[in-house]
Design an enzyme around this catalytic site. Structure first.
Site, PDB file in Angstrom:
ATOM      1  N   GLN A  29      43.532 119.452 121.290  1.00 25.92           N
ATOM      2  CA  GLN A  29      43.316 120.295 120.111  1.00 25.92           C
ATOM      3  C   GLN A  29      41.914 120.885 120.139  1.00 25.92           C
ATOM      4  OE1 GLN A  29      45.735 120.390 117.345  1.00 25.92           O
ATOM      5  NE2 GLN A  29      44.494 122.141 116.794  1.00 25.92           N
ATOM      6  N   PHE A  30      41.727 121.991 120.878  1.00 25.78           N
ATOM      7  CA  PHE A  30      40.393 122.588 120.979  1.00 25.78           C
ATOM      8  C   PHE A  30      39.869 123.062 119.635  1.00 25.78           C
ATOM      9  CE2 PHE A  30      42.833 126.485 121.158  1.00 25.78           C
ATOM     10  CZ  PHE A  30      41.988 127.434 120.615  1.00 25.78           C
ATOM     11  N   THR A  31      40.750 123.336 118.674  1.00 25.09           N
ATOM     12  CA  THR A  31      40.292 123.845 117.381  1.00 25.09           C
ATOM     13  C   THR A  31      39.516 122.810 116.575  1.00 25.09           C
ATOM     14  OG1 THR A  31      42.375 123.352 116.255  1.00 25.09           O
ATOM     15  CG2 THR A  31      42.170 125.537 117.266  1.00 25.09           C
TER      16      THR A  31
END
Length: 148
Positions: free
Chosen positions: A78-80
């Site tokens: 989950q890069f966000t």
């Protein structure tokens, strides 16, 4: 590295309509990686997640870990989690590590959980995923390998 842990009754992740990971009771973990992270961060957070006492005992107290209840983990990259929303209306993702770095550390995180004896299901790194879960409690915790 940063993780969001959700205690769940069940969770699954699909890619293009196909289930790629599914668990019953356990932990749904979103995993974000930033530029300075190393394998040491991955091991620290995996151990923290495996040992967190967030499942209730017979008296209703949070005294058991996912290991102790025989639960599983659904881990989703989950890069966000490194989105900066302080300015403007569009998040800035410059703090997220490049995929070629992040994927290796995400895999190191998952490998460590498996070494600890957990069943680990995953999403597909870099894919557009649909994640669903029944958050149990609800219990949601944010854990960062770097405290400020």
């Amino acid at each position: 590295m940063r993780i969001v842990i959700q205690r769940c009754k069940n969770a699954e992740v699909t890619v293009e309509g196909t289930v790629v990971g599914r668990i019953a009771e356990g932990l749904m973990i979103l995993v974000g990686v930033t530029h300075e992270d190393t394998e040491k961060d991955a091991v620290f957070l995996a151990d923290k997640a495996a040992d967190l006492r967030i499942f209730e005992d017979e008296a209703g107290k949070m005294n058991h870990s996912v290991l102790e209840i025989g639960g599983a983990v659904l881990s989703v990259s989950q890069f966000t989690l490194y989105g900066d929303c302080r300015k403007g209306r569009r998040p800035n993702f410059m703090a997220a590590a490049k995929p070629e770095i992040a994927e290796g550390l995400y895999e190191a995180f998952n490998s460590r959980l498996r070494e600890r004896g957990l069943t680990v299901e995953t999403g597909r790194f870099g894919a557009m995923m649909d994640v669903s879960l029944t958050n149990w409690g609800p219990v949601t915790l944010i854990v960062d390998s770097r405290s400020e």
